[in-house]
Design a protein around this motif. Sequence first.
Motif, short mmCIF file in Angstrom:
data_model
loop_
_atom_site.label_atom_id
_atom_site.label_comp_id
_atom_site.label_asym_id
_atom_site.label_seq_id
_atom_site.Cartn_x
_atom_site.Cartn_y
_atom_site.Cartn_z
N PHE A 99 0.83 -1.20 0.00
CA PHE A 99 0.00 0.00 0.00
C PHE A 99 0.86 1.26 0.00
O PHE A 99 0.50 2.26 -0.60
N PHE A 100 2.02 1.19 0.67
CA PHE A 100 2.91 2.33 0.69
C PHE A 100 3.49 2.60 -0.70
O PHE A 100 3.63 3.75 -1.12
N GLN A 101 3.78 1.53 -1.45
CA GLN A 101 4.26 1.69 -2.82
C GLN A 101 3.19 2.34 -3.70
O GLN A 101 3.48 3.21 -4.52
N GLY A 102 1.93 1.90 -3.51
CA GLY A 102 0.84 2.51 -4.26
C GLY A 102 0.65 3.97 -3.91
O GLY A 102 0.40 4.81 -4.79
N TYR A 103 0.78 4.29 -2.64
CA TYR A 103 0.67 5.67 -2.19
C TYR A 103 1.74 6.55 -2.82
O TYR A 103 1.46 7.64 -3.33
N LEU A 104 2.98 6.08 -2.82
CA LEU A 104 4.07 6.85 -3.43
C LEU A 104 3.86 7.03 -4.93
O LEU A 104 4.12 8.11 -5.47
N GLY A 105 3.37 6.00 -5.58
CA GLY A 105 3.11 6.12 -7.02
C GLY A 105 2.04 7.13 -7.34
O GLY A 105 2.15 7.92 -8.29
#
Length: 242
Positions: free
Chosen positions: A65-71
């Motif tokens: 979810f953190f990767q999605g947030y950064l993207g």
Amino acid sequence: MPFRMSDSVPFGTPVVVGLLLPNQTFASTIFWQWQSQSNNACVNYCNRNATQMWYISIPTPMSKFFQGYLGAVSSAVTIAVGLNLLIKRAEHFSPAIRILVQRFIPLPAVASANVCNVLLMCHTELSEGISVLDDKGNVVGTSNIAARHALMETSLTRVVLPMPVLLLPSLIMATLERLPLLQKHPRLGLPVHSMVCVCAFGLALPVAISLFPQVSQIHVSELEPEIAAATECKILTYNKGL
């Protein structure tokens, strides 16, 4: 509860007002786009379809979810900053036209980032599938095809939602700012702008959400063969989330 659709107007309006402030600097553009997509990431996570979690033995790590947030944040900031730089370099625009055009920059940035936000924050639904149910409410299985339908409908909702929210206030304020009252009392501009955003948000939210039902239907012929073979129902349902 925070980050639910029912509180999108009180929680989201300050972000909308910030996005539409005129004469945005480089730093303020990044800040408000970050605020916008941070709020959207939390909304998408809290309103996602969580039924697919029943079939995952290992919970999805927060790193995903953190990767999605950064993207999502990166895409919004990149688009908004890039468009701002293009407008500032457009020498044939008068200062008044440049300010007016800059007010519309948040729309393509927010709309495209909203789609990225939905896909990135809910990508586990695409890989693991979501539950499809028969007419008695029994789970027939998990479907990746239904998950694609659900995310496509949610993404379209996230594209439609910012249109009136980011377009109407800019058009209305461009007219209201010419009135003698606001020219004589410029400090009234921000509260008037805020009220216009509240009204636009309050009208746009139910319209956008109502485009697709939360519990959608899909014909078994459109789903995986193993799901079609597991039930006699011709129409199955799935919860797409909000």
